[in-house]
Design an enzyme around this catalytic site. Structure first.
Site, PDB file in Angstrom:
ATOM      1  N   ASP A   1     -61.124   5.728  39.282  1.00  0.00           N
ATOM      2  CA  ASP A   1     -60.994   4.312  39.038  1.00  0.00           C
ATOM      3  C   ASP A   1     -59.524   4.063  38.733  1.00  0.00           C
ATOM      4  O   ASP A   1     -58.794   5.005  38.405  1.00  0.00           O
ATOM      5  CB  ASP A   1     -61.882   3.977  37.837  1.00  0.00           C
ATOM      6  CG  ASP A   1     -61.734   2.552  37.415  1.00  0.00           C
ATOM      7  OD1 ASP A   1     -61.609   1.709  38.300  1.00  0.00           O
ATOM      8  OD2 ASP A   1     -61.752   2.291  36.212  1.00  0.00           O
TER       9      ASP A   1
ATOM     10  N   GLU B   1     -57.881 -11.946  30.451  1.00  0.00           N
ATOM     11  CA  GLU B   1     -57.978 -13.218  29.739  1.00  0.00           C
ATOM     12  C   GLU B   1     -57.404 -13.102  28.343  1.00  0.00           C
ATOM     13  O   GLU B   1     -56.732 -14.008  27.854  1.00  0.00           O
ATOM     14  CB  GLU B   1     -59.445 -13.663  29.660  1.00  0.00           C
ATOM     15  CG  GLU B   1     -59.972 -14.170  30.978  1.00  0.00           C
ATOM     16  CD  GLU B   1     -61.284 -14.909  30.818  1.00  0.00           C
ATOM     17  OE1 GLU B   1     -61.924 -14.736  29.751  1.00  0.00           O
ATOM     18  OE2 GLU B   1     -61.653 -15.641  31.725  1.00  0.00           O
TER      19      GLU B   1
ATOM     20  N   PHE C   1     -66.466 -17.149  36.303  1.00  0.00           N
ATOM     21  CA  PHE C   1     -65.956 -16.347  37.408  1.00  0.00           C
ATOM     22  C   PHE C   1     -67.120 -15.724  38.181  1.00  0.00           C
ATOM     23  O   PHE C   1     -68.094 -15.295  37.605  1.00  0.00           O
ATOM     24  CB  PHE C   1     -65.072 -15.243  36.861  1.00  0.00           C
ATOM     25  CG  PHE C   1     -64.521 -14.353  37.915  1.00  0.00           C
ATOM     26  CD1 PHE C   1     -63.336 -14.676  38.530  1.00  0.00           C
ATOM     27  CD2 PHE C   1     -65.195 -13.215  38.287  1.00  0.00           C
ATOM     28  CE1 PHE C   1     -62.826 -13.855  39.514  1.00  0.00           C
ATOM     29  CE2 PHE C   1     -64.679 -12.403  39.273  1.00  0.00           C
ATOM     30  CZ  PHE C   1     -63.495 -12.722  39.880  1.00  0.00           C
TER      31      PHE C   1
ATOM     32  N   GLY D   1     -60.702  -2.262  41.944  1.00  0.00           N
ATOM     33  CA  GLY D   1     -61.075  -3.634  42.230  1.00  0.00           C
ATOM     34  C   GLY D   1     -59.853  -4.507  42.454  1.00  0.00           C
ATOM     35  O   GLY D   1     -59.954  -5.668  42.803  1.00  0.00           O
ATOM     36  N   ASP D   2     -58.683  -3.916  42.244  1.00  0.00           N
ATOM     37  CA  ASP D   2     -57.467  -4.707  42.380  1.00  0.00           C
ATOM     38  C   ASP D   2     -57.200  -5.069  43.824  1.00  0.00           C
ATOM     39  O   ASP D   2     -57.764  -4.503  44.731  1.00  0.00           O
ATOM     40  CB  ASP D   2     -56.278  -3.905  41.851  1.00  0.00           C
ATOM     41  CG  ASP D   2     -56.148  -4.074  40.379  1.00  0.00           C
ATOM     42  OD1 ASP D   2     -56.574  -5.120  39.876  1.00  0.00           O
ATOM     43  OD2 ASP D   2     -55.640  -3.141  39.734  1.00  0.00           O
TER      44      ASP D   2
ATOM     45  N   LYS E   1     -68.332   1.768  45.190  1.00  0.00           N
ATOM     46  CA  LYS E   1     -67.710   3.013  44.726  1.00  0.00           C
ATOM     47  C   LYS E   1     -68.679   4.164  44.900  1.00  0.00           C
ATOM     48  O   LYS E   1     -68.326   5.234  45.395  1.00  0.00           O
ATOM     49  CB  LYS E   1     -67.318   2.876  43.255  1.00  0.00           C
ATOM     50  CG  LYS E   1     -66.210   1.888  43.002  1.00  0.00           C
ATOM     51  CD  LYS E   1     -65.782   1.937  41.545  1.00  0.00           C
ATOM     52  CE  LYS E   1     -64.575   1.042  41.313  1.00  0.00           C
ATOM     53  NZ  LYS E   1     -64.089   1.094  39.939  1.00  0.00           N
TER      54      LYS E   1
ATOM     55  N   ASN F   1     -68.352  -0.477  35.453  1.00  0.00           N
ATOM     56  CA  ASN F   1     -68.351  -0.573  36.919  1.00  0.00           C
ATOM     57  C   ASN F   1     -68.178   0.777  37.580  1.00  0.00           C
ATOM     58  O   ASN F   1     -68.295   0.899  38.783  1.00  0.00           O
ATOM     59  CB  ASN F   1     -67.259  -1.547  37.391  1.00  0.00           C
ATOM     60  CG  ASN F   1     -65.918  -1.166  36.844  1.00  0.00           C
ATOM     61  OD1 ASN F   1     -65.825  -0.359  35.907  1.00  0.00           O
ATOM     62  ND2 ASN F   1     -64.867  -1.706  37.409  1.00  0.00           N
ATOM     63  N   ASP F   2     -67.887   1.788  36.787  1.00  0.00           N
ATOM     64  CA  ASP F   2     -67.736   3.120  37.368  1.00  0.00           C
ATOM     65  C   ASP F   2     -68.996   3.955  37.206  1.00  0.00           C
ATOM     66  O   ASP F   2     -69.058   5.085  37.680  1.00  0.00           O
ATOM     67  CB  ASP F   2     -66.575   3.858  36.710  1.00  0.00           C
ATOM     68  CG  ASP F   2     -65.299   3.072  36.796  1.00  0.00           C
ATOM     69  OD1 ASP F   2     -65.010   2.569  37.883  1.00  0.00           O
ATOM     70  OD2 ASP F   2     -64.595   2.948  35.778  1.00  0.00           O
TER      71      ASP F   2
END
Lengths: 354, 1232
Positions: free
Chosen positions: B512, B622, B663, B802-803, B910, B933-934
Site C-alpha cells: 500500500d 480533511e 464523498f 488509491g492516489d 488490490k 482498505n488493505d
C-alpha cells in the site's frame, strides 16, 4: 490527527538523552537487549576448508589403519576348531530318517570323533556350540518367557506370556515356562586328550548379573519337560535356576539366526597337532528344520573371537580416507578456489555462465 | 480527493446498501404532515443551543432541514451501487463468498439487497424494558462472556477432542490402539501409549495455562458494573447479569457492556460520540444517533414500551438492520443507531439504550476470532514428501509381509514343531493352534505389525517440533530490537505462527502507499488560490510558534496541531474581504474549514487558560486541511448536525449546514451547502482534480483555471496530494429546487443512494474555481533504501495505491521504486477495447526492449544495467482487465516488468491484483498495508503484514505479522525470513532422515528374524528415540542456527535468492538425504552384524549397540551441519547423547526386562567400542565428502558469503553497499 505524535513529542525530550533508563519507566514495549534475544551469542562458526578436511581424513586414516591391522592380527592369532557334527553323527543306517533317529529315545546318540589342534591353544579354551538357521530371535520365541517367574518363587504362576509352554496338561505352571526354556539345548560334549578326560568347567559361563538378579535362587524347576512334547534338556529339580548355567546362557537369546553359545571352558593349553577326542551326545533336534550344529573350540583375543571383518573394515575405511585426502590435495593443487572469492557469487558471474 | 481513503474504509457512515434499513415500514415518514408533526416535538430543544443568529434565514422549515441533513450524515449515503462501481470491502465477507474484483453484477445485487425484509423467523424480537418477555420464548444469550474454552470438568474430554482434530494424532492413536490387540502387540502397552501421551500432555498443559488466563480475564470482565434500569430507576448491576431487553445508561468514558440500540442521549439532538478503538482500533470518534421518536423519553419517568425486531446476531460490525415499533409507529434502525460492546462513550454525558445483543452474541465477541490460518509453502511441499515416506512405509511393510508369506509357506509343514515357532499348543490337554490364524491372516497381521514397528517413518514428532520451532523463531522475531518502532512504541507481532519460513521465499511484495510507504501524516504544504501559487516560502515563523489561537470567554483556544504558514498568505487572510484577493482567500479557507466532516473536540490542557481544539475525522487529508484553515484564522470550533461554528479571524460565525453530500468514489468529491449569516446560500465543493475540473464552469476565469491546472501539475510532480476547491452561490429558486429533490431523495425508499448522487451532481456544477491545495504525504523513514534492498534481493515490489497517477509516480521516484533508467508503460484506458490495445502495444514494446537489451529476462532478477520496465496502470483500466480474458495478458506483461504501480485502485481490486499473481505463479506473495482498505489484500496474499501505525488496527487484525514501519520489512525478510526458511527447510529434511534411519535399522533386522518383526532395540528406546534421544537438538538448531550474520544478509540482499531457488528444501535434497539414510542405516546395522556373526552375542546387547550407534550418528550428523555453535547448541547435542547413554543404562538396569545388564557387559568389550567408532566414521564419510565437494567446487552464494564472513574479505564481495539506516536516527528524534 496525531494524538500519538503529540504524546511522544512531549516525552521525546526526556527520552533522547537517557534512553534506556527513562524509557523503561515509561512503559516502553522496546524489547530488552540481551545477546540471547538478539541472537548474538558468542558462537563458533566452523567452515569446511580444504585444510580442515584433508587434515581430518589423514587423521582418520592414521587412526584407522593401525587399529585395522591390530584387529586383523589379533583375529589371526585366535585359534579356532569348528566341527560340524549334525550330519556326521547320524549313523549310516539312519541317514534317510534323521528325524526318526533323533526323536527315538532308545537309539544310541553317542558319537565320538577326534579333532586335531592346528596350533597351540592357550588356556582358557572356550567350548561353544554353534547353531545355524535357528531363529532364536523369532518374535514368538523371544516373547515366550516370564522374567518374573524366573526371578522369584512368588510369581511362579505368572505364565501368561509363556504360551504355548505355560502350563502342564494338569494345569500346574511350568517352571521355567516358555518356549525358550522348553527348547533348551541338550547335546553334551566330553573331551579326551591322550585318553585323559579334559575337564570342561561350567563356572562363569553365564553372566554374573543374570545369576544374581534375573534367575532366583529360590526358584526350582517344576513340571519341566513333562508335557506331551519334549523340546530339549531336562533340568535337575533340586538345583535352583540361578545355578543352572546352561539354562541361563540359553535364555540370553541370540541376536542372529547363526549363533554360538558358550558350553564351557577348558582350563588347559592344547598343544599343536594334539589329538582331541570328542564324545558328543547328539540329542538336540535340529533336523526338523535343517539347522546345523557345530562344536567350536576357540581361544580368545582382545577383540573377541576369530573375525576378520572388523580389521578389514577398518583398513578399508582408513585406506579410503587416505585416498580421499590425497585426491583432495591433488585437486586442491590443480584447481584451487580462493575461499570467499566474490567472483563465484551468482550475481557476479556472467548471466550466461553457471 | 481528500476523503477518498476513509470512505473506502467500510465505516458506519457508509454502509453497504444491503445494510440499509428495510424501507417499507418507514413509509409514514414520507408523509409530510406526520413528519413535520414529529419534528415539532423536538424543535424547541434545538433552539436552546446557543444561537448567535436568532433569525435563521430559512424559518419555515428549518427543523425539517436539520433533520434531513442529519440523516444524510448518518446513514443514507452509499457508494456502491451503479456506475463503474467497484464493490466496497466488507472485511468479514472476504473469503466466504466468491469475490468479484471487476465491475459486473454489483448493481443488481445491491439493489435486491436493499429491499430485503427481515423475516419473522430470521428476526429476534426485543421488548424494550421487558427482559422477561424478551427472553421468554427465546434463549437469548446472557451477557456473561466466556472466552475460556474449558471448565475443570470439561477440560479433559474437550481438550482431547480438540487435539484429536489433527490427523497426525489420529494416526498415532490408531497405531497405539492396534498395538493393544494381543495378536498385534509389538510393544508393551505402556511403551506404545507413551509418545502419544507425552504429546497430548504437553499440549494440554499449554492449553490449560492459556485457558486459565482467559478465565481470569473473563471473571474481571463479567464483574464490571453498569447502570441498568430496574423498578424505574437505574441501579448498578454486574455485566454478566445484564439481559437482552433491559435499558442501560452509559456515562461518558464508560465502556459498553453489550450491543445497545440508542434511545436517547444527553445531547438534545440525540447524538452520541463513541470511540471504537477496542473494536477496530480507529481512535477517532464516530457519531451515533438516537431516533427522534425515542429522544425525549425519560425511562425513569415514563415507561417505555416498544418492540425491536432485529436481525440475528452476526459478525458484521458495520451492519445492523432492525426496526422498532414504538408508540404505534414503526421506525427503521440502521448501523448508526447501535453502539457495540467494547466501544467507549466519549464527549457525551450519558446515553440510554436498550440491550439487543448480549454476551457471546455481541458483534465484538462474534468477531473475536483470530486471523485465518494459513499454511506455509514449505509445509505444503513437505506434505508431498510425507506421501513419499508413506509409500516407503507401505513398501517396507509389503516387503516384510511378502517375505513372511513365502517363509510361512515354505515351512508350513515344520511350523507345528519348530522350536522357535511351535504352532501347536499341547498345554490344554488337546492339541491346539497357538496364536495362529491361518496363512492369510498371519500375513495380514504381519503387515499391521510392521506398520506399528515402522510407524515413525512418518515423522509425527516433526509436526510438534515444527510448532515449537516456530514459537521459538517468533520469540526471536518479536524480541528483535531492530524491529521495534520507537515512534509508535510498537513491537513486532507474530499473529500467525505457522508461516514463519514463508518470509524467506517472497517474490512479490504488494505494498500500500499511504501509511505504509508514507507516514500518513498529512501536512498542508501549499495552496493555489485564484491562480496564485502560495508555496515555496515555507517560512520559519519566528514569533508564530504558538500558531493561531483565539480568545473565547477568557480562554485561549488553539488548534492541536501546528501548521507552517506562508506569511504572505497569512497576511492576506488577515486582511479581510476588502480586496478581491482577500475575498478569494477568505472563501478558500472558509471552504477548507467548512467542507468536511471533521468533528472538533475541545480538550483541556494542563494550563487552564489554554484549550486545544482537536480535529477528529476519518480522513487525514480533511484533518490537515482543517488545521491549515485554523492556522490561517478559520477555526472550526463546533459542529452539530445542523450548524457549524467557525471562528473567522476571531469572530465566531455560525453557518447553517443545509445539506452535505458526502464523498463517494464515483463523484470523487464532496459538497456542503452552507447558509450564511447574511442569508445567502453557497455550495462549497472539494474533490479530486479530474472530477472537479469537469464541473467547473470553464467560461468563467479561464486563465485562473489554466493557472490552477499548472499548479496542480506542479504539486503532483513533487508528490503532493492535490484537491481542487470550488464554490457557487445559490439563488433561492435553485436552492428550493435542490432542497426539494434532496428531501425526496433522502427519504426515498428504493435506490436512495443513486438518487442522492444524482441530486449531488445536479448541484455540483457550474462552479467557480477557488483554488487548489497541496498536501504532503511524508515518506516514511528508510523507505527508498528498503525498496532498493528488496529489489536487489530479487523481489518485485508492486505499489497499489488509491492516489492518482502523478502522485503515485512521484512517490515512486522519491521512494526509488522508479528510476530514470526505467521505461515506463502507462495503461490508462476507459474501455475494454482500449485496454486490450494498450496491453498489446505494451507487450510489443516490452519484447522490443528485451531484444534490444539482449537480456533473457526470466524473472527480472538480473537487476543489472539493462533497461527495466515499469508498468503503471490505473484502477479504471483494472476494472476492465480483472475478471476478464485480459487478465492473462496483464499477467504476462506484469511479469516482464520489474516495477508495477497501480494507482486509483479500490480495496477489492488490490486483492484482485494479488490473486492475479498468486493464482498464476508458484511465487510467494506478500502484502503489506496499514488500513482497512488493505485488509482484503492482506488476507489474499500468502503473507500478510499489517503496519501498526496511525490508521486503525484492522489491517493488523487481519495480518499474519504486524510491525511499525515499512523499512522493517528488510530485516524481517532478508534476515529473519532467510534464517527461518533455512532452518525450517533443514529441520524438515533432518527429521525425515532421523526417523528413516531408525526405521531402516529396524527393517534390516527384521530380515534376519524370519520377518517376525522382532526389534533388538528395546521398545522403550524406540519410543524415547523421537522424544528424548534426538528431539531437542533439532529444535534448538531450528530455532538458533544462523547460516549468515545479520550484517552480511543486510549488506548483500542478493543472498535472499536462496529462498527463491528453494535451496534449503527441494526434491533433490530429499532424495539425496534418503540415499544417505539408506547408507547410514546399512552401516549402522551391518557393521555389528558382520562383527558379531557367529558369536555368542545376545539380542539385547547388540540392540544397545544399535541404539547408541543410531542416536550418536544422527546427532553427529546434525552437529556436522550446524553452522553456528553457541553454548546452547553444544548443550543440546552433547546433552542429548549423554541423556541417551543414561537412558540406555537405566533401561538395562531394570531386572525385569530381558536386556538386564546387557550394556554393562558389552560395554566392557573392545569390539563394542571399535564397532561404534567404525559405524560413526563410515556412516558419515559420504555425506562429509559430498558436502565438502559441493561447498568447495560448486559453492552457493551462501557458502561464499560464509567464507567471506569468516575470513574477512567482505568488502570484495561486490554489489553495492547498502547501509541500512540505523533504527535510532537522531534527526528523527529531534524533529518530533
Amino acid at each position: 490527527m496525531n494524538t500519538k505524535g503529540a504524546t511522544t513529542s512531549s516525552a521525546g525530550g526526556t527520552d533522547g538523552g537517557s534512553d534506556s533508563s527513562s524509557s523503561a519507566k515509561r512503559n516502553s514495549k522496546k524489547p530488552k537487549y540481551s545477546r540471547f534475544t538478539q541472537q548474538e551469542l558468542p558462537a563458533c562458526k566452523p567452515i569446511l576448508t580444504p585444510g580442515w578436511v584433508i587434515t581430518t581424513f589423514i587423521f582418520v586414516g592414521i587412526i584407522f589403519i593401525p587399529i585395522g591391522l591390530a584387529s586383523l592380527f589379533a583375529s589371526e592369532r585366535v585359534v579356532e576348531i569348528v566341527y560340524r557334527y549334525d550330519e556326521g553323527c547320524i549313523p549310516t543306517n539312519y541317514s534317510d530318517q534323521k528325524l526318526a533317529y533323533i526323536q527315538n529315545s532308545t537309539t544310541n546318540k553317542t558319537c565320538t570323533r577326534s579333532l586335531i589342534v592346528p596350533k597351540q591353544m592357550k588356556r582358557p579354551v572356550y567350548v561353544y556350540y554353534q547353531l545355524d538357521n535357528f531363529y532364536q530371535n523369532h518374535r514368538r520365541y523371544v516373547k515366550s518367557r516370564s522374567d518374573k517367574q524366573l526371578r522369584s518363587n512368588a510369581s511362579e504362576g505368572d505364565t501368561s506370556s509363556c504360551d504355548p509352554e505355560g502350563v502342564a496338561p494338569d494345569k500346574h505352571p511350568i517352571v521355567p515356562c516358555g518356549l525358550i526354556a522348553w527348547s533348551l539345548f541338550n547335546d553334551t560334549y566330553g573331551f579326551l586328550v591322550n585318553n585323559e578326560a579334559l575337564e570342561v568347567s561350567k563356572r562363569n559361563i553365564a553372566w554374573k548379573s543374570d545369576q544374581e538378579h534375573k534367575f532366583g535362587s529360590d526358584v526350582y524347576p517344576k513340571n519341566f519337560q513333562s508335557g506331551g512334547l519334549i523340546g530339549g534338556a531336562k533340568l535337575n529339580d533340586t538345583i535352583p535356576l540361578s545355578e543352572q548355567a546352561d539354562l541361563i546362557v540359553w535364555m540370553r537369546t541370540a541376536a542372529f539366526p547363526t549363533f554360538r553359545k558358550l558350553y564351557g571352558k577348558i582350563e588347559m593349553d592344547l598343544e599343536a597337532n594334539e589329538n582331541v577326542t570328542v564324545v558328543i551326545q547328539n540329542n538336540y533336534n535340529t533336523y526338523s528344520f535343517g539347522g546345523k550344529k557345530k562344536l567350536v573350540l576357540s581361544t580368545t583375543s582382545w577383540i573377541g573371537g576369530k573375525n576378520d571383518f572388523l580389521g578389514v573394515a577398518y583398513l578399508t575405511v582408513g585406506g579410503l580416507c587416505l585416498f580421499l585426502a590425497i585426491s583432495f590435495i591433488l585437486v586442491y593443487v590443480v584447481k584451487p578456489r580462493p575461499l570467499g572469492d566474490p567472483s563465484f557469487l551468482s550475481w557476479n558471474r556472467n548471466p550466461s555462465g553457471l | 480527493m481528500a476523503s477518498k481513503r476513509p470512505l473506502l474504509i467500510p465505516s458506519p457512515r457508509t454502509p453497504n446498501s444491503q445494510d440499509l434499513p428495510s424501507i417499507p415500514l418507514y413509509s409514514d415518514l414520507v408523509n409530510p404532515q406526520s413528519q413535520s408533526a414529529n419534528f415539532k416535538s423536538f424543535s424547541p430543544m434545538d433552539s436552546n443551543g446557543n444561537n448567535p443568529i436568532e433569525n435563521s434565514p430559512i424559518p419555515p422549515n428549518s427543523t425539517t432541514l436539520y433533520s434531513a441533513s442529519q440523516r444524510s450524515i448518518s446513514s443514507i449515503l452509499s457508494a456502491n451501487s451503479g456506475g463503474n462501481s467497484v464493490r466496497e470491502v466488507n472485511f468479514s465477507d472476504v473469503g466466504t463468498k466468491p469475490v468479484r474484483y471487476g465491475s459486473r453484477g454489483t448493481e443488481s445485487e445491491a439493489f435486491s439487497m436493499s429491499q430485503k425484509e427481515i423475516n419473522d423467523e430470521d428476526a429476534r424480537l426485543i421488548y424494550i424494558n421487558d427482559p422477561g418477555k424478551t427472553n421468554e420464548r427465546f434463549e437469548f444469550s446472557g451477557n456473561s462472556i466466556k472466552t475460556a474454552k474449558y471448565s475443570i470438568l470439561t477440560f479433559l474430554p474437550r481438550n482431547l477432542f480438540e487435539q484429536f482434530h489433527r490427523v497426525a494424532y489420529i494416526y498415532f492413536l490408531v497405531i497405539a490402539i492396534l498395538n493393544q490387540l494381543p495378536q498385534l502387540a509389538v510393544f508393551g502397552r505402556g511403551a506404545s501409549i507413551l509418545p502419544l501421551a507425552f504429546v497430548l500432555l504437553v499440549t494440554a498443559v499449554k492449553d490449560a495455562y492459556e485457558d486459565f488466563r482467559r478465565h481470569r480475564s473473563d471473571r474481571i470482565e463479567n464483574n464490571r458494573l453498569a447502570w441498568v434500569l430496574a423498578n424505574d430507576q437505574f441501579q448498578q448491576k454486574k455485566w454478566k447479569d445484564i439481559r437482552v431487553g433491559e435499558i442501560l445508561k452509559i456515562s461518558a468514558n464508560d465502556t459498553l457492556p453489550c450491543d445497545i440500540v440508542l434511545l436517547s442521549t444527553s445531547d438534545p439532538t440525540g447524538v452520541a460520540y463513541v470511540q471504537t478503538i477496542n473494536l477496530d482500533g480507529e481512535s477517532n470518534l464516530k457519531t451515533r444517533y438516537a431516533k427522534q421518536e425515542t429522544l425525549s423519553k425519560l425511562p425513569e419517568k415514563e415507561k417505555i414500551t416498544g418492540l425491536i425486531k432485529c436481525e440475528k446476531p452476526n459478525r458484521n460490525i458495520y451492519g445492523f438492520q432492525a426496526n422498532m415499533e414504538i408508540d404505534g409507529k414503526r421506525v427503521s434502525l440502521g448501523p448508526s443507531n447501535i453502539i457495540l460492546r467494547g466501544c467507549e462513550l466519549k464527549n457525551t454525558a450519558s446515553a440510554i439504550g436498550v440491550a439487543v445483543y448480549a454476551g457471546r452474541e455481541t458483534k465484538a465477541m462474534l468477531n473475536n476470532s483470530g486471523a485465518p490460518s494459513k499454511r506455509s509453502r514449505l509445509e505444503t511441499r513437505m506434505n508431498r514428501e510425507i506421501i513419499y515416506l508413506s509409500v516407503f512405509l507401505i513398501a517396507l511393510c509389503t516387503v516384510v509381509s511378502a517375505c513372511a508369506a513365502v517363509w510361512l509357506r515354505r515351512h508350513r509343514d515344520e511350523l507345528d514343531y519348530l522350536p522357535y515357532y511351535r504352532k501347536k499348543d499341547f498345554s490344554e490337554g488337546k492339541e491346539d493352534s497357538y496364536n495362529y490364524y491361518g496363512w492369510g491372516m498371519e500375513i495380514f497381521f504381519t503387515f499391521l505389525m510392521s506398520v506399528i514397528v515402522f510407524q515413525i517413518m512418518i515423522p509425527i514428532s516433526l509436526y510438534i517440533s515444527m510448532e515449537l520451532v516456530r514459537v521459538g523463531q517468533a520469540y526471536f522475531m518479536i524480541r528483535d530490537s531492530r524491529l521495534y518502532d520507537e515512534a509508535s512504541n510498537s513491537k513486532f507481532q507474530c499473529r500467525a505462527l505457522n508461516i514463519n519460513e514463508d518470509l524467506g521465499q517472497i517474490t512479490y511484495v504488494f505494498s500500500d502507499k499511504t501509511g505504509t510507504l508514507t507516514e500518513n501524516k498529512m501536512e498542508f504544504q501549499c495552496a493555489s488560490i485564484w491562480g496564485v501559487d502560495y508555496s515555496g516560502r515555507k517560512a520559519n515563523l519566528q514569533g508564530e510558534q504558538l500558531g493561531y489561537s483565539v480568545q473565547v470567554d477568557g480562554q485561549v483556544l488553539r488548534p492541536k496541531m501546528k501548521v507552517k504558514v506562508d506569511p504572505e498568505l497569512l497576511l492576506l487572510s488577515r486582511s479581510g474581504k476588502d480586496t478581491q484577493e482577500g475575498k478569494h482567500v477568505h472563501d478558500f479557507f472558509l471552504a477548507l474549514a467548512a467542507c468536511n466532516t471533521i468533528v472538533p473536540l475541545v480538550t483541556d490542557t494542563s494550563d487552564p487558560a489554554v484549550r486545544l481544539v482537536d480535529y477528529q475525522g476519518e480522513s487525514p487529508d480533511e484533518q490537515a486541511l482543517a488545521y491549515a484553515a485554523a492556522a490561517y484564522g478559520f477555526m472550526l470550533i463546533e459542529r452539530t448536525s445542523g450548524h457549524i461554528i467557525i471562528d473567522v479571524q476571531g469572530e465566531r460565525t455560525r453557518f447553517n449546514v443545509l445539506g452535505l453530500h458526502e464523498f463517494d468514489s464515483d463523484r470523487k468529491r464532496m459538497s456542503v451547502i452552507l447558509g450564511f449569516p447574511d442569508k445567502s446560500v453557497k455550495v462549497f465543493v472539494k474533490g479530486a482534480d479530474t472530477s472537479m475540473l469537469s464541473v467547473i464552469d470553464k467560461s468563467l476565469n479561464l486563465n485562473i483555471i489554466r493557472a490552477t491546472e499548472a499548479h496542480l501539475q506542479m504539486y503532483s510532480t513533487i508528490g503532493l496530494r492535490t484537491l481542487v476547491i470550488g464554490m457557487r452561490e445559490l439563488n433561492s429558486s435553485e436552492f428550493e429546487q435542490w432542497h426539494f429533490s434532496f428531501e425526496a431523495a433522502s427519504t426515498s425508499l428504493i435506490g436512495r443512494a443513486a438518487l442522492l448522487r444524482k441530486v449531488a451532481s445536479n448541484i455540483e456544477k457550474n462552479l467557480s474555481i477557488l483554488g487548489a491545495s497541496g498536501i504532503e504525504d511524508k515518506l516514511q523513514q528508510g523507505v527508498p533504501e528498503a525498496i532498493e534492498s528488496l529489489r536487489m534481493a530479487g523481489m518485485k515490489v508492486w505499489v497499489l495505491t488509491g492516489d492518482k497517477q502523478e502522485t503515485a509516480i512521484s512517490i515512486g521516484y522519491s521512494s526509488k521504486l522508479l528510476t530514470s533508467k526505467m521505461t515506463q508503460i502507462i495503461i490508462n484506458s476507459g474501455s475494454r477495447e482500449s485496454c486490450r490495445r494498450s496491453l498489446e502495444d505494451a507487450m510489443v514494446m516490452s519484447k522490443k526492449l528485451m531484444t534490444v537489451s539482449g537480456v533473457t529476462h526470466d524473472t527480472g532478477r538480473s537487476s543489472g544495467g539493462a533497461a527495466t520496465l515499469a508498468l503503471i496502470i490505473d484502477g479504471t483500466s483494472l476494472v476492465y482487465i480483472l475478471d476478464s480474458e485480459l487478465e492473462e495478458q496483464l499477467f504476462q506483461l506484469a511479469s516482464k516488468c520489474s516495477v508495477v504501480l497501480c494507482c486509483r485502485v479500490a480495496p477489492l481490486q488490490k486483492a484482485g491484483i494479488v490473486a492475479l499473481i498468486k493464482n498464476r505463479t508458484d511465487d510467494m506473495t506478500l502484502a503489506i498495508g496499514d488500513g482497512a482498505n488493505d485488509v482484503s489484500m492482506i488476507q489474499m496474499a500468502d503473507v500478510g503484514i499489517g503496519i501498526s501505525g496511525q490508521e486503525g488496527r484492522q489491517a493488523v487484525m487481519a495480518s499474519d505479522f504486524a510491525m511499525g514501519q515499512f523499512r522493517f520489512l528488510v530485516p524481517l525478510l532478508l534476515v529473519h525470513g532467510h534464517w527461518n526458511y533455512q532452518r525450517m527447510g533443514y529441520m524438515i529434511l533432518y527429521n525425515f532422515y532421523r526417523n528413516a534411519v531408525f526405521v531402516f535399522v529396524l527393517f534390516w533386522y527384521v530380515l534376519f528374524t524370519c520377518f517376525s518383526l522382532t526389534t533388538a532395540i528395546t521398545e522403550w528406546s524406540s519410543m524415547l528415540y523421537s522424544i528424548i534421544y534426538t528431539s531437542l537438538p533439532t529444535i534448538v538448531v531450528g530455532i538458533l542456527d544462523k547460516d549468515l550474520s545479520r550484517r552480511t544478509l543486510l549488506n548483500y540482499p542478493q543472498l535472499y535468492g536462496s529462498g527463491h531457488r528453494h535451496e534449503s528444501y527441494n526434491l533433490k535434497l530429499f532424495w539425496v538425504t534418503m540415499m544417505d539414510t539408506v547408507w547410514q542405516s546399512a552401516v549402522i546395522f551391518f557393521v555389528p552384524l558382520f562383527a558379531y556373526w557367529k558369536s555368542p552375542i545376545d539380542g539385547s546387547s547388540i540392540g544397545d549397540l544399535w541404539t547408541l550407534a543410531v542416536v550418536i550418528l544422527v546427532n553427529l550428523h546434525l552437529a556436522m551441519d550446524v553452522m553456528r555453535w553457541t553454548w546452547i547448541t553444544h548443550a543440546a547435542i552433547w546433552g542429548s547423547i549423554i541423556a541417551t547413554c543414561i537412558c540406555v543404562l537405566v533401561i538395562d538396569a531394570i531386572p525385569s526386562l530381558p536386556g538386564y545388564w546387557a550394556i554393562f557387559h558389552i560395554g566392557k568389550t573392545r569390539l563394542f567400542w571399535l564397532c561404534l567408532l567404525g559405524i560413526l566414521i563410515a556412516g558419515l564419510i559420504p555425506r562429509f565428502v559430498v558436502k565438502f565437494l559441493n561447498q568447495y567446487y560448486n559453492p552457493r552464494d551462501i557458502h561464499i558469503a560464509r567464507e567471506a564472513e569468516k575470513f574477512g574479505n567482505l568488502r570484495e564481495l561486490g554489489g553495492a553497499e547498502i547501509e541500512m539506516n540505523p533504527i535510532l536516527d537522531p534527526s528523527r528524534e529531534t524533529t518530533r
